[in-house]
Design a protein around this motif. Structure first.
Motif, PDB file in Angstrom:
ATOM      1  N   UNK A 103       0.846  -1.198   0.000  1.00 32.07           N
ATOM      2  CA  UNK A 103       0.000   0.000   0.000  1.00 32.07           C
ATOM      3  C   UNK A 103       0.878   1.244   0.000  1.00 32.07           C
ATOM      4  N   UNK A 104       0.308   2.355  -0.363  1.00 35.27           N
ATOM      5  CA  UNK A 104       1.054   3.608  -0.480  1.00 35.27           C
ATOM      6  C   UNK A 104       1.778   3.970   0.812  1.00 35.27           C
ATOM      7  N   UNK A 105       1.105   3.807   1.956  1.00 31.04           N
ATOM      8  CA  UNK A 105       1.736   4.160   3.231  1.00 31.04           C
ATOM      9  C   UNK A 105       2.978   3.315   3.482  1.00 31.04           C
ATOM     10  N   UNK A 111      10.578   3.721   2.041  1.00 28.32           N
ATOM     11  CA  UNK A 111      11.440   4.748   1.434  1.00 28.32           C
ATOM     12  C   UNK A 111      12.096   5.611   2.500  1.00 28.32           C
ATOM     13  N   UNK A 112      11.346   5.960   3.539  1.00 30.75           N
ATOM     14  CA  UNK A 112      11.895   6.783   4.618  1.00 30.75           C
ATOM     15  C   UNK A 112      12.952   6.022   5.411  1.00 30.75           C
ATOM     16  N   UNK A 184      13.223   6.963  -4.080  1.00 29.33           N
ATOM     17  CA  UNK A 184      12.703   5.629  -3.772  1.00 29.33           C
ATOM     18  C   UNK A 184      11.173   5.606  -3.752  1.00 29.33           C
ATOM     19  N   UNK A 185      10.558   6.639  -3.171  1.00 31.10           N
ATOM     20  CA  UNK A 185       9.105   6.669  -3.056  1.00 31.10           C
ATOM     21  C   UNK A 185       8.438   6.752  -4.431  1.00 31.10           C
ATOM     22  N   UNK A 186       8.925   7.645  -5.277  1.00 31.65           N
ATOM     23  CA  UNK A 186       8.318   7.808  -6.601  1.00 31.65           C
ATOM     24  C   UNK A 186       8.556   6.572  -7.465  1.00 31.65           C
ATOM     25  N   UNK A 187       9.785   6.026  -7.431  1.00 36.59           N
ATOM     26  CA  UNK A 187      10.035   4.802  -8.199  1.00 36.59           C
ATOM     27  C   UNK A 187       9.214   3.634  -7.653  1.00 36.59           C
TER      28      UNK A 187
END
Length: 198
Positions: A103-105, A111-112, A184-187
């Motif tokens: 999921x997005x979260x 990524x964080x 990382x988040x966008x990829x």
């Protein structure tokens, strides 16, 4: 007392497809925790305060640097992906397995965690000792799954060197953490939602 027989140890190559999602995530989080601990220890051995690296920033400038660098990396990566055969950009399916069903979260959390842990070690500790060039060689070598393709290895080295350069320019770890997180988040989102569309 029974003697240990080294001949009974069998080493076999494990494919990413042999590991279930739970074990893959455990491996990722344990690896990042080890990375964070090693970074903290190195910084302490350098007689520095590791918490000073996380001092609050008082302007938007470092985040703008990070966002601009992330945008350049993403544009370059998408351009290369468009014109280069898939097998040249193949990482063995690791990124796909990590992100495709999250999921997005959870993509944001992963990524964080990766951005904070890796940037503390590489930019916060190692770059302080050996500079951005050698740090980038080590950073590329650590990303073993890319070493089979010279283009991917070169891209990882270039991204790391760019992160080292903007860290030197801004003087704050938050710049490179933010850039690394955005990349990382966008990829991760691209992998996730491309799979969903397919």
């Amino acid at each position: 007392m029974k003697k240990f027989n080294w001949k009974n140890i069998k080493i076999r190559k494990v494919s990413i497809h042999d590991i279930d999602d739970r074990l893959l995530l455990i491996n990722l989080y344990v690896t990042q925790a080890a990375t964070f601990i090693i970074g903290m220890i190195l910084i302490i051995f350098q007689s520095r305060n590791p918490f000073s690296l996380f001092a609050p920033i008082h302007s938007w400038s470092p985040l703008i640097w990070g966002a601009a660098f992330a945008a350049l990396v993403l544009i370059a990566d998408l351009a290369v992906t468009r014109f280069v055969p898939d097998d040249v950009m193949d990482d063995g399916g690791v990124n796909d397995r990590i992100f495709r069903n999250r999921p997005l979260w959870h993509i944001a959390v992963l990524s964080a965690v990766v951005a904070i842990c890796e940037e503390l070690l590489f930019r916060g500790a190692i770059q302080h000792a050996i500079g951005p060039y050698w740090t980038s060689i080590l950073f590329a070598a650590i990303h073993v799954r890319y070493l089979q393709h010279w283009l991917m290895t070169g891209m990882v080295f270039s991204i790391s060197y760019g992160l080292g350069w903007i860290y030197d320019q801004t003087g704050t770890l938050w710049t490179v953490i933010f850039a690394h997180f955005l990349i990382d988040f966008i990829m991760g989102c691209i992998i996730r939602y491309r799979r969903e569309e397919a």
